[in-house]
Design a protein around this motif. Structure first.
Motif, PDB file in Angstrom:
ATOM      1  N   PHE A  95       0.808  -1.215   0.000  1.00 46.13           N
ATOM      2  CA  PHE A  95       0.000   0.000   0.000  1.00 46.13           C
ATOM      3  C   PHE A  95       0.841   1.265   0.000  1.00 46.13           C
ATOM      4  CE2 PHE A  95      -4.506  -0.472  -0.041  1.00 46.13           C
ATOM      5  CZ  PHE A  95      -4.683  -1.821   0.152  1.00 46.13           C
ATOM      6  N   ASN A  96       2.153   1.105   0.084  1.00 49.58           N
ATOM      7  CA  ASN A  96       3.033   2.263  -0.049  1.00 49.58           C
ATOM      8  C   ASN A  96       3.037   2.794  -1.470  1.00 49.58           C
ATOM      9  OD1 ASN A  96       4.890   4.113   1.038  1.00 49.58           O
ATOM     10  ND2 ASN A  96       6.576   2.957   0.160  1.00 49.58           N
ATOM     11  N   THR A  97       2.757   1.911  -2.426  1.00 50.93           N
ATOM     12  CA  THR A  97       2.790   2.311  -3.829  1.00 50.93           C
ATOM     13  C   THR A  97       1.420   2.232  -4.490  1.00 50.93           C
ATOM     14  OG1 THR A  97       3.385   0.046  -4.436  1.00 50.93           O
ATOM     15  CG2 THR A  97       5.187   1.585  -4.078  1.00 50.93           C
ATOM     16  N   GLN A  98       0.435   1.644  -3.819  1.00 54.33           N
ATOM     17  CA  GLN A  98      -0.873   1.488  -4.441  1.00 54.33           C
ATOM     18  C   GLN A  98      -1.648   2.793  -4.483  1.00 54.33           C
ATOM     19  OE1 GLN A  98      -3.022  -1.568  -2.472  1.00 54.33           O
ATOM     20  NE2 GLN A  98      -2.541  -3.097  -3.999  1.00 54.33           N
ATOM     21  N   ASP A  99      -2.651   2.772  -5.342  1.00 60.46           N
ATOM     22  CA  ASP A  99      -3.588   3.887  -5.410  1.00 60.46           C
ATOM     23  C   ASP A  99      -4.431   3.883  -4.141  1.00 60.46           C
ATOM     24  OD1 ASP A  99      -5.486   5.721  -6.019  1.00 60.46           O
ATOM     25  OD2 ASP A  99      -5.931   4.949  -8.011  1.00 60.46           O
ATOM     26  N   ARG A 100      -4.384   4.991  -3.385  1.00 56.86           N
ATOM     27  CA  ARG A 100      -5.099   5.048  -2.112  1.00 56.86           C
ATOM     28  C   ARG A 100      -6.362   5.910  -2.193  1.00 56.86           C
ATOM     29  NH1 ARG A 100       0.235   6.475  -0.952  1.00 56.86           N
ATOM     30  NH2 ARG A 100       1.499   4.746  -0.195  1.00 56.86           N
ATOM     31  N   ARG A 101      -6.838   6.165  -3.399  1.00 58.53           N
ATOM     32  CA  ARG A 101      -7.956   7.098  -3.546  1.00 58.53           C
ATOM     33  C   ARG A 101      -9.218   6.628  -2.845  1.00 58.53           C
ATOM     34  NH1 ARG A 101      -8.471   7.145  -9.749  1.00 58.53           N
ATOM     35  NH2 ARG A 101      -7.658   5.048  -9.378  1.00 58.53           N
ATOM     36  N   PHE A 102      -9.373   5.303  -2.717  1.00 58.12           N
ATOM     37  CA  PHE A 102     -10.647   4.784  -2.237  1.00 58.12           C
ATOM     38  C   PHE A 102     -10.657   4.528  -0.733  1.00 58.12           C
ATOM     39  CE2 PHE A 102      -9.909   3.356  -6.590  1.00 58.12           C
ATOM     40  CZ  PHE A 102     -10.999   3.920  -7.226  1.00 58.12           C
ATOM     41  N   LEU A 103      -9.515   4.600  -0.078  1.00 52.58           N
ATOM     42  CA  LEU A 103      -9.454   4.130   1.304  1.00 52.58           C
ATOM     43  C   LEU A 103     -10.230   5.038   2.255  1.00 52.58           C
ATOM     44  CD1 LEU A 103      -5.812   2.823   1.522  1.00 52.58           C
ATOM     45  CD2 LEU A 103      -7.915   1.595   1.003  1.00 52.58           C
ATOM     46  N   LYS A 104     -10.146   6.361   2.074  1.00 49.04           N
ATOM     47  CA  LYS A 104     -10.920   7.254   2.940  1.00 49.04           C
ATOM     48  C   LYS A 104     -12.417   7.097   2.677  1.00 49.04           C
ATOM     49  CE  LYS A 104      -8.760  11.140   2.168  1.00 49.04           C
ATOM     50  NZ  LYS A 104      -8.363  12.565   2.235  1.00 49.04           N
ATOM     51  N   ARG A 105     -12.763   6.846   1.429  1.00 53.25           N
ATOM     52  CA  ARG A 105     -14.171   6.639   1.097  1.00 53.25           C
ATOM     53  C   ARG A 105     -14.699   5.389   1.797  1.00 53.25           C
ATOM     54  NH1 ARG A 105     -15.325   5.714  -5.098  1.00 53.25           N
ATOM     55  NH2 ARG A 105     -14.104   7.654  -5.189  1.00 53.25           N
ATOM     56  N   VAL A 106     -13.909   4.324   1.765  1.00 52.21           N
ATOM     57  CA  VAL A 106     -14.308   3.087   2.432  1.00 52.21           C
ATOM     58  C   VAL A 106     -14.403   3.304   3.939  1.00 52.21           C
ATOM     59  CG1 VAL A 106     -13.512   0.761   3.018  1.00 52.21           C
ATOM     60  CG2 VAL A 106     -13.464   1.529   0.646  1.00 52.21           C
ATOM     61  N   TRP A 107     -13.442   4.030   4.502  1.00 50.75           N
ATOM     62  CA  TRP A 107     -13.444   4.297   5.942  1.00 50.75           C
ATOM     63  C   TRP A 107     -14.701   5.073   6.347  1.00 50.75           C
ATOM     64  CZ3 TRP A 107     -12.861   9.126   8.542  1.00 50.75           C
ATOM     65  CH2 TRP A 107     -12.653   9.027   9.918  1.00 50.75           C
ATOM     66  N   ARG A 108     -15.038   6.088   5.576  1.00 51.67           N
ATOM     67  CA  ARG A 108     -16.226   6.889   5.878  1.00 51.67           C
ATOM     68  C   ARG A 108     -17.488   6.032   5.799  1.00 51.67           C
ATOM     69  NH1 ARG A 108     -17.167  11.520   1.713  1.00 51.67           N
ATOM     70  NH2 ARG A 108     -17.254   9.667   0.398  1.00 51.67           N
ATOM     71  N   THR A 109     -17.612   5.220   4.744  1.00 52.97           N
ATOM     72  CA  THR A 109     -18.784   4.357   4.591  1.00 52.97           C
ATOM     73  C   THR A 109     -18.908   3.385   5.757  1.00 52.97           C
ATOM     74  OG1 THR A 109     -18.669   4.488   2.174  1.00 52.97           O
ATOM     75  CG2 THR A 109     -19.870   2.620   3.119  1.00 52.97           C
ATOM     76  N   ALA A 110     -17.794   2.793   6.166  1.00 47.33           N
ATOM     77  CA  ALA A 110     -17.819   1.812   7.250  1.00 47.33           C
ATOM     78  C   ALA A 110     -18.264   2.458   8.559  1.00 47.33           C
ATOM     79  CB  ALA A 110     -16.443   1.169   7.405  1.00 47.33           C
ATOM     80  N   LEU A 111     -17.724   3.648   8.865  1.00 45.05           N
ATOM     81  CA  LEU A 111     -18.085   4.297  10.126  1.00 45.05           C
ATOM     82  C   LEU A 111     -19.536   4.761  10.132  1.00 45.05           C
ATOM     83  CD1 LEU A 111     -15.068   6.451  11.356  1.00 45.05           C
ATOM     84  CD2 LEU A 111     -16.020   4.386  12.342  1.00 45.05           C
TER      85      LEU A 111
END
Length: 685
Positions: A95-111
């Motif tokens: 994940f140091n090199t992966q596209d991280r565009r979706f991670l905050k979106r997933v975090w928000r949806t989960a919470l």
């Protein structure tokens, strides 16, 4: 379940939350409830901890479906190691090199889904709202797993999908299954209850399809529908009415309240929740710094354990302070054993430069010790300070001071006075949890030294204290080895051929840690747990087959009974017994020898029914002098490096399990039989 715990390794976490968790673990004022509440804000960390708590290494006969109980079972040391491993994977892994565009979106949806599901559970009278929260938190685990495993294909798939149903169709076309069922299969492996699993599995089903399903399934289905970004859709309003009879006004109010709570939480973490961009680089730097702090702390623990005299301890502490914060000048004040004073030495002068009475108001240092709180002096009001304090400020660089009290179990031990500049003071304020942890380690080392020098203590008491100290010291290098082993596994990649061997090393290090803990703690009556004999036998024999037996061309056969009887025994005891018996047998065999592990159930002895576990070899047999003192500590015949304690340990563990061990030996080989009391519910045969 050991494989299941590793299945959670790849789930990423927000670095801001990992920083918050590590700071809380280091804060001695934080309780387990506070720690659990913070962990529950992150899907990846929650999944990892529950998976490990339900793994065969920590399983105690009762499944953990709630995070606070899982944290309590594991303890803060294990939680800290798990989060450190997650942090290292976050910084050094894929994940140091992966596209991280979706991670905050997933975090928000989960919470949002988790909080809405919990609120709905309370409103509708579901008796376990924490299950609704946990289920909602895990709704997008399947997406995270796919993104981690196949980012090059799954990233564009997430980007191009018009809605959830379009994504499900695309996933099934490419992978043969969708992220909902992938998440459910992972959660089943982690040992979560079927209804929690189903709540995630069916959270994207139409409301009409789940209207007669279990209450928890309906809660999470509606929680997800209400929590989608944008205005509340007609489908969500219809689902609220169909499943629980909620009108539009109530649905809108609940949704707005939860979304504002999550937005407030994001602001406290300095997360821009409305941006899909990569997470803040400052958060990654802060996470890297926390890992560096913990490694410095491990270094300090090890070095303090090896330095005996006061001068060397002071130099060790000063060196770590310089490497960590750039602090060049500091003083160590120690409480006097015979009088109410604090004493401090400067350089290598054997006489104390300061002797401060332990009376409130006499000095900033004394006040910090008496009030047991860190004191920061910024430089204002210098002329109003007592002369002793002005001298201390001058010796420490004539700038701001950070005064960290040192306290042991029996009372104040002293204080650490650090001379800093304004930027260093701000840095230490930000990392106050680490400074406090460092102070506790110094206090622990000073307490250990005082305990050893108390010659009036009885010999047995001193021995037990020394054992506790040695166990603590041994835990430091084990922790460091675990951390670097995790980094090595990350760098090699999941497909590297050495991963199996590294996994074996990790498991054995964990077992060494548990053995050391048994030395430190008084014997306790363990709760009976349902132990799978065959699972434990397969795990241990697989390890031996891939290591010792493979290296020496020894054949290892396993013959298991038709039934796998439940045994009310300690898994650690059984593993150590089988490991010792296999190790002894393998060492007695020449290259090309043969080992056999057999289980039989039931067997009878004197009218009592047992399950038999036997280890057989075709070696030369045991000498008569060994047979005469079979289960007593003896001088080993295996040469240097062998203690001759293996069978005596086996006998002690067998006795603790209320089991029986038998041995027969001759020219055709040796056979050890362990008769284990049968647990309730075992088939009668």
């Amino acid at each position: 379940m050991a494989q299941a715990s590793r299945a959670s390794d790849f789930l990423p976490s927000l670095p801001q939350l990992l920083v918050r968790i590590l700071d809380t673990v280091q804060d001695d004022q934080a309780d387990l409830h506070t720690l659990s509440a913070i962990i529950l804000q992150d899907t990846g960390a929650t999944a990892r901890i529950i998976a490990v708590a339900n793994s065969s290494f920590y399983y105690r006969g009762k499944r953990f479906d709630a995070l606070d109980r899982a944290v309590l079972n594991l303890g803060t040391d294990v939680v800290r190691t798990l989060v450190m491993t997650l942090a290292m994977k976050q910084l050094f892994g894929q994940f140091n090199t992966q596209d991280r565009r979706f991670l905050k979106r997933v975090w928000r949806t989960a919470l949002v889904t988790a909080n809405l599901s919990q609120v709905l559970a309370v409103l509708t009278g579901y008796p376990r709202p924490e299950e609704a929260y946990l289920s909602g938190l895990f709704v997008d685990i399947g997406r995270l797993a796919r993104l981690s495993d196949d980012e090059s294909r799954y990233g564009p798939m997430l980007e191009q999908a018009a809605d959830d149903q379009a994504l499900l169709r695309a996933e099934r076309a490419v992978y043969g299954t969708d992220h909902c069922h992938l998440a459910a299969s992972l959660m089943e492996e982690w040992g979560l209850s079927p209804f929690i699993v189903d709540a995630v599995r069916y959270h994207l089903e139409p409301a009409l399809a789940v209207q007669d399903a279990h209450h928890l399934v309906k809660l999470v289905n509606l929680g997800y529908a209400m929590g989608r970004p944008g205005p509340v859709g007609d489908d969500a309003l219809a689902a609220a009415d169909t499943l629980f009879g909620f009108n539009e006004g109530l649905t809108e109010e609940l949704r707005g309240r939860v979304r504002e709570d999550v937005a407030r939480m994001a602001r406290s973490l300095q997360v821009d929740i409305d941006a899909d961009g990569e997470w803040d680089q400052n958060a990654r730097l802060a996470l890297s710094q926390r890992l560096e702090d913990l490694n410095r702390l491990s270094q300090l623990q090890g070095e303090l354990a090896q330095t005996g005299d006061l001068l060397r301890r002071r130099l060790t502490v000063q060196r770590v302070l310089f490497l960590t914060f750039g602090v060049e000048r500091s003083l160590l004040f120690l409480a006097d054993d015979d009088a109410p004073f604090l004493r401090a030495w400067v350089d290598e002068d054997p006489d104390p430069a300061f002797i401060l009475p332990l009376e409130a108001g006499r000095s900033l240092v004394v006040d910090a010790v008496l009030e047991d709180r860190a004191v920061q002096f910024t430089g204002e009001g210098f002329d109003a300070l007592p002369v002793a304090d002005r001298q201390i400020v001058a010796i420490c660089g004539a700038g701001p001071l950070w005064i960290q009290p040192l306290r042991g179990e029996s009372g104040p031990l002293g204080a650490l006075v650090l001379g800093v500049d304004a930027p260093q003071l701000a840095q230490m304020q930000e990392r106050s949890a680490f400074v406090g942890a460092m102070g506790r380690e110094i206090a622990r080392a000073l307490s250990a030294e005082a305990a050893v020098t108390q010659t009036q203590a009885p010999d047995q008491e001193r021995l037990e204290r020394r054992i506790r100290e040695m166990v603590h010291e041994a835990g430091n290098p084990l922790s460091i080895i675990q951390n670097y082993l995790a980094m090595l596994r990350i760098k090699l990649g999941d497909e590297h051929e050495a991963q199996l061997e590294l996994g074996v090393i990790r498991e054995e290090i964990e077992r060494v840690g548990r053995i050391l803990l048994r030395m430190r703690e008084a014997p306790q009556t363990e709760e009976e747990t349902s132990l799978s004999l065959h699972r434990e036998v397969r795990q241990i024999t697989d390890i031996f087959a891939a290591s010792v037996c493979s290296a020496r061309n020894i054949t290892l056969e396993v013959d298991l009974a038709e039934h796998d009887p439940p045994l009310a025994q300690s898994p650690d005891h059984l593993r150590q017994i089988l490991t010792n018996l296999l190790k002894n047998a393998a060492e007695a065999l020449d290259e090309g020898g043969k080992l056999r592990v057999v289980t039989r159930d039931p067997v009878s002895l004197n009218g009592r029914r047992y399950t038999e576990l036997s280890v057989e070899d075709n070696g030369p047999g045991l000498p008569q002098e060994v047979m005469d003192r079979l289960f007593s500590p003896v001088t080993s015949t295996k040469g240097a490096g062998h203690s001759g304690l293996g069978l005596s340990i086996v006998k002690r563990l067998v006795d603790e399990m209320d089991a029986i061990i038998l041995c027969s030996s001759g020219s055709a080989g040796t056979r050890f039989q362990v008769l284990l009391p049968r647990g309730a519910g075992a088939p009668s045969g």
